[in-house]
Write a protein that holds these residues in place. Sequence first.
Motif, PDB file in Angstrom:
ATOM      1  N   TRP A 103       1.676   0.729   5.255  1.00 59.03           N
ATOM      2  CA  TRP A 103       1.149  -0.633   5.188  1.00 59.03           C
ATOM      3  C   TRP A 103      -0.366  -0.657   5.312  1.00 59.03           C
ATOM      4  O   TRP A 103      -1.034  -1.487   4.687  1.00 59.03           O
ATOM      5  N   LEU A 104      -0.923   0.234   6.148  1.00 56.44           N
ATOM      6  CA  LEU A 104      -2.379   0.292   6.279  1.00 56.44           C
ATOM      7  C   LEU A 104      -3.037   0.714   4.966  1.00 56.44           C
ATOM      8  O   LEU A 104      -4.060   0.161   4.559  1.00 56.44           O
ATOM      9  N   LYS A 105      -2.455   1.699   4.294  1.00 55.83           N
ATOM     10  CA  LYS A 105      -2.991   2.114   3.001  1.00 55.83           C
ATOM     11  C   LYS A 105      -2.804   1.015   1.959  1.00 55.83           C
ATOM     12  O   LYS A 105      -3.673   0.778   1.125  1.00 55.83           O
ATOM     13  N   LEU A 106      -1.676   0.332   2.049  1.00 55.64           N
ATOM     14  CA  LEU A 106      -1.394  -0.753   1.122  1.00 55.64           C
ATOM     15  C   LEU A 106      -2.368  -1.915   1.301  1.00 55.64           C
ATOM     16  O   LEU A 106      -2.693  -2.614   0.334  1.00 55.64           O
ATOM     17  N   SER A 107      -2.872  -2.110   2.529  1.00 55.06           N
ATOM     18  CA  SER A 107      -3.814  -3.208   2.777  1.00 55.06           C
ATOM     19  C   SER A 107      -5.084  -3.044   1.948  1.00 55.06           C
ATOM     20  O   SER A 107      -5.623  -4.032   1.434  1.00 55.06           O
ATOM     21  N   TRP A 108      -5.569  -1.817   1.814  1.00 56.04           N
ATOM     22  CA  TRP A 108      -6.765  -1.575   0.999  1.00 56.04           C
ATOM     23  C   TRP A 108      -6.474  -1.855  -0.477  1.00 56.04           C
ATOM     24  O   TRP A 108      -7.276  -2.490  -1.164  1.00 56.04           O
ATOM     25  N   LEU A 109      -5.346  -1.365  -0.934  1.00 56.72           N
ATOM     26  CA  LEU A 109      -4.995  -1.554  -2.340  1.00 56.72           C
ATOM     27  C   LEU A 109      -4.804  -3.028  -2.678  1.00 56.72           C
ATOM     28  O   LEU A 109      -5.362  -3.533  -3.663  1.00 56.72           O
ATOM     29  N   LEU A 110      -4.026  -3.731  -1.872  1.00 63.01           N
ATOM     30  CA  LEU A 110      -3.748  -5.139  -2.152  1.00 63.01           C
ATOM     31  C   LEU A 110      -4.996  -6.006  -2.071  1.00 63.01           C
ATOM     32  O   LEU A 110      -5.213  -6.872  -2.915  1.00 63.01           O
ATOM     33  N   SER A 111      -5.825  -5.779  -1.058  1.00 62.67           N
ATOM     34  CA  SER A 111      -7.033  -6.597  -0.944  1.00 62.67           C
ATOM     35  C   SER A 111      -7.990  -6.302  -2.093  1.00 62.67           C
ATOM     36  O   SER A 111      -8.657  -7.214  -2.606  1.00 62.67           O
ATOM     37  N   GLY A 112      -8.072  -5.058  -2.537  1.00 61.95           N
ATOM     38  CA  GLY A 112      -8.902  -4.731  -3.698  1.00 61.95           C
ATOM     39  C   GLY A 112      -8.394  -5.390  -4.960  1.00 61.95           C
ATOM     40  O   GLY A 112      -9.181  -5.916  -5.766  1.00 61.95           O
ATOM     41  N   LEU A 113      -7.080  -5.384  -5.153  1.00 57.68           N
ATOM     42  CA  LEU A 113      -6.498  -6.038  -6.320  1.00 57.68           C
ATOM     43  C   LEU A 113      -6.714  -7.547  -6.293  1.00 57.68           C
ATOM     44  O   LEU A 113      -7.045  -8.147  -7.324  1.00 57.68           O
ATOM     45  N   VAL A 114      -6.527  -8.154  -5.128  1.00 67.50           N
ATOM     46  CA  VAL A 114      -6.751  -9.602  -5.009  1.00 67.50           C
ATOM     47  C   VAL A 114      -8.202  -9.921  -5.336  1.00 67.50           C
ATOM     48  O   VAL A 114      -8.494 -10.868  -6.065  1.00 67.50           O
ATOM     49  N   TRP A 115      -9.131  -9.124  -4.831  1.00 66.97           N
ATOM     50  CA  TRP A 115     -10.551  -9.347  -5.098  1.00 66.97           C
ATOM     51  C   TRP A 115     -10.851  -9.253  -6.598  1.00 66.97           C
ATOM     52  O   TRP A 115     -11.502 -10.122  -7.169  1.00 66.97           O
ATOM     53  N   LEU A 164     -20.181 -17.942  -6.760  1.00 62.84           N
ATOM     54  CA  LEU A 164     -19.068 -18.738  -6.232  1.00 62.84           C
ATOM     55  C   LEU A 164     -17.748 -17.975  -6.300  1.00 62.84           C
ATOM     56  O   LEU A 164     -16.978 -17.968  -5.336  1.00 62.84           O
ATOM     57  N   THR A 165     -17.483 -17.350  -7.427  1.00 66.47           N
ATOM     58  CA  THR A 165     -16.224 -16.602  -7.524  1.00 66.47           C
ATOM     59  C   THR A 165     -16.246 -15.372  -6.634  1.00 66.47           C
ATOM     60  O   THR A 165     -15.211 -14.989  -6.082  1.00 66.47           O
ATOM     61  N   LEU A 166     -17.412 -14.771  -6.463  1.00 67.29           N
ATOM     62  CA  LEU A 166     -17.514 -13.612  -5.575  1.00 67.29           C
ATOM     63  C   LEU A 166     -17.175 -14.002  -4.142  1.00 67.29           C
ATOM     64  O   LEU A 166     -16.401 -13.312  -3.467  1.00 67.29           O
ATOM     65  N   VAL A 167     -17.712 -15.120  -3.688  1.00 68.97           N
ATOM     66  CA  VAL A 167     -17.429 -15.587  -2.323  1.00 68.97           C
ATOM     67  C   VAL A 167     -15.945 -15.914  -2.164  1.00 68.97           C
ATOM     68  O   VAL A 167     -15.313 -15.532  -1.178  1.00 68.97           O
ATOM     69  N   MET A 168     -15.378 -16.626  -3.126  1.00 67.67           N
ATOM     70  CA  MET A 168     -13.948 -16.970  -3.041  1.00 67.67           C
ATOM     71  C   MET A 168     -13.070 -15.720  -3.090  1.00 67.67           C
ATOM     72  O   MET A 168     -12.098 -15.606  -2.344  1.00 67.67           O
ATOM     73  N   ALA A 169     -13.408 -14.770  -3.948  1.00 68.13           N
ATOM     74  CA  ALA A 169     -12.624 -13.541  -4.063  1.00 68.13           C
ATOM     75  C   ALA A 169     -12.724 -12.711  -2.794  1.00 68.13           C
ATOM     76  O   ALA A 169     -11.735 -12.137  -2.336  1.00 68.13           O
ATOM     77  N   LEU A 170     -13.919 -12.635  -2.198  1.00 68.38           N
ATOM     78  CA  LEU A 170     -14.088 -11.885  -0.948  1.00 68.38           C
ATOM     79  C   LEU A 170     -13.299 -12.525   0.193  1.00 68.38           C
ATOM     80  O   LEU A 170     -12.686 -11.822   1.005  1.00 68.38           O
ATOM     81  N   ALA A 171     -13.313 -13.856   0.265  1.00 69.13           N
ATOM     82  CA  ALA A 171     -12.559 -14.552   1.314  1.00 69.13           C
ATOM     83  C   ALA A 171     -11.055 -14.298   1.160  1.00 69.13           C
ATOM     84  O   ALA A 171     -10.357 -14.016   2.135  1.00 69.13           O
TER      85      ALA A 171
END
Length: 173
Positions: free
Chosen positions: A67-79, A102-109
């Motif tokens: 799950w910890l490794k998956l957190s990096w992958l999923l957050s990168g994909l969402v971004w 604007l999209t950068l801020v929303m994607a980072l959040a």
Amino acid sequence: MGQLVKVQVQAGQTMDFPGVCVHCSAPAGERMRLRKRVGRVTRLVDVPLCSDCAGELHRLSGEEERWLKLSWLLSGLVWLVLLAVGLLLFPAGVSFLARFLLTLVMALAAAAFTFQYVRQTSLRHARPEKRAILAAARITNFSWRATTFEFANEAFAERFAALNQPQLMEPGS
């Protein structure tokens, strides 16, 4: 439920902790950080931990590591997806720099939220020993003048209360 101890202490003041582990009462040489957030204020307190319990906190179960490794992958994909979709869907009348920021801020959040959520999910898959150590002490509530702790180890709670006797308050007050 553990034993509640309320101590009159303000931010920046120090409290005395026994020199034993909050979980197993062995001699302590390490620290575990307790964190509680109320509104925009966060209280951080370091409680003593023995080296065996500290080592146990760093051990990961297979599922937790996944799950910890998956957190990096999923957050990168969402971004990446939100950045691309945001750039495509924002009106063309807005300058590219404004759309990008604007999209950068929303994607980072959104990526940060995803990262935190998956990290919390990974803790549900932690080993039972690790969960027991993490549950040994917690901050249940705090204000500008007091902090309430909950300790699973009654012997530790009694020693902590004895060391901080002048600052003790009733947990319900």
